[in-house]
Design an enzyme around this catalytic site. Structure first.
Site, PDB file in Angstrom:
ATOM      1  N   ARG A 168     -42.225  25.143 -87.013  1.00 22.64           N
ATOM      2  CA  ARG A 168     -42.305  25.153 -85.549  1.00 22.64           C
ATOM      3  C   ARG A 168     -41.056  24.540 -84.912  1.00 22.64           C
ATOM      4  NH1 ARG A 168     -45.260  27.750 -87.545  1.00 22.64           N
ATOM      5  NH2 ARG A 168     -47.493  27.996 -87.341  1.00 22.64           N
ATOM      6  N   SER A 242     -52.445  26.385 -79.832  1.00 26.01           N
ATOM      7  CA  SER A 242     -52.448  25.164 -80.654  1.00 26.01           C
ATOM      8  C   SER A 242     -51.541  24.117 -79.999  1.00 26.01           C
ATOM      9  CB  SER A 242     -51.958  25.467 -82.072  1.00 26.01           C
ATOM     10  OG  SER A 242     -52.825  26.385 -82.699  1.00 26.01           O
ATOM     11  N   GLU A 338     -46.891  20.534 -79.762  1.00 25.75           N
ATOM     12  CA  GLU A 338     -46.115  21.774 -79.830  1.00 25.75           C
ATOM     13  C   GLU A 338     -45.504  22.144 -78.490  1.00 25.75           C
ATOM     14  OE1 GLU A 338     -47.229  25.293 -81.796  1.00 25.75           O
ATOM     15  OE2 GLU A 338     -48.388  24.295 -83.360  1.00 25.75           O
TER      16      GLU A 338
END
Length: 342
Positions: A168, A242, A338
């Site tokens: 990520r 998420s 995130e």
């Protein structure tokens, strides 16, 4: 100021971020051509102002007032570029919807992106986050991209190695943050496609539907069904998917946690570390379905924070910090968010 740069003042961003936060931009502009970015760079005042590059707004938590140039990337277009013995090379403009692009590749008979179906956002945002799901990440299929460099004013080509992809993460969240504006992205899709079936949810779906030898389209349909069952639709309840990364920890910490918590969900990594399921950690702290103000933890998936209506960016941040504090206190693991806060 030229017609290329007709900014909209005090512009509502509520419909441009999937969290549905009622933020407003001091200056807003849709970017539909490279010349607009070049014109901003050429303006001595505009080039010095803070910028927020906006794609699908699906990985973003906004403050109530965004005091910046908000540039929404709207370039469109997708095509097959070429092929060799092993791959078909395709390109999509940064403003293309990611999921629609995945479906387009499948319509062309090309596999490789099916595990990334229904991920929200745009093609241009995909490499920034190195999006991934069900055993595939962007770096597995990426070849290169074109971007505008706000430091030099030049159009640049950036290859896979230069992107420094990680879990990520990429150089676009590090040194190139606020510097590069991605314009188009290129992918290599394999001619000798093989299904990636490493997740139980996908295998269970295929088994239930009696699909013994799945096609890429079958896997896409499985992933779509699984995501729709697990994750809230932003059109119905605001969210950014998420919210926390699955933490990667040393084997020693995982082993000690496993003794204390035999139900711990973990996945061994190639280097011997373990990825822990952040949703499980949050659930064990009792957060699933709870609220702080108008922000809450989704009742079906603890990894997802949601807007129950009228939540501010500050409320979302406060909830995220409360969840982080409880997980750190209970498990000794700090969860990393995130989405980008702006």
């Amino acid at each position: 100021m030229t017609n290329l740069l007709t900014f909209l003042a005090d512009y509502s961003l509520q419909n441009l971020n999937t969290f549905g936060i009622a933020a407003r931009a001091s200056q807003f502009l849709r970017i539909q051509q490279l010349a607009q970015l070049q014109a901003i760079f050429a303006d001595a005042h505009l080039k010095t102002l803070p910028r927020l590059i906006l794609g699908g707004g699906s990985n973003l938590v906004l403050s109530d007032h965004v005091n910046a140039l908000v540039l929404q990337i709207c370039m469109k277009g997708k095509k097959i570029l070429s092929e060799d013995d092993n791959y078909v090379y395709v390109q999509a403009a940064a403003g293309e919807n990611w999921h629609e692009f995945v479906l387009w590749t499948l319509e062309q008979g090309l596999g490789g992106l099916e595990n990334l179906s229904l991920i929200p956002g745009t093609v241009g945002a995909a490499p920034i986050q190195n999006i991934g799901a069900y055993g595939i990440e962007i770096q597995d299929v990426f070849t290169s991209l074109s971007a505008f460099d706000f430091v030099t004013g030049q159009l640049v080509e950036i290859d896979k190695a230069a992107c420094r992809f990680a879990y990520r993460d990429s150089i676009f969240k590090q040194e190139y943050k606020d510097r590069m504006v991605i314009l188009s992205v290129r992918f290599a899709l394999p001619k000798r496609w093989q299904a990636k079936l490493g997740y139980a949810d996908v295998l269970q779906y295929l088994s239930q539907h009696q699909i013994a030898e799945p096609s890429a389209k079958d896997i896409s349909e499985a992933v779509i069904a699984i995501r729709q069952a697990k994750l809230p639709d932003p059109a119905r309840i605001g969210n950014a998917g998420s919210f926390f990364k699955n933490p990667i920890v040393p084997a020693s910490l995982r082993d000690s946690l496993l003794v204390a918590y035999p139900g711990l969900v973990s996945y061994r990594q190639d280097n011997g570390d373990y990825k822990l399921a952040a949703g499980w950690l949050i659930d064990q702290c009792g957060w699933k379905g709870r609220q702080l103000g108008k922000a809450g933890v989704y009742e079906k998936q603890a990894l997802v924070l949601v807007n129950h209506g009228g939540a501010s960016g500050a409320e979302v941040r406060a909830l995220a910090q409360a969840v982080q504090a409880d997980v750190l206190s209970k498990f000794g693991v700090l969860l990393e968010v995130e989405p980008v806060f702006f």
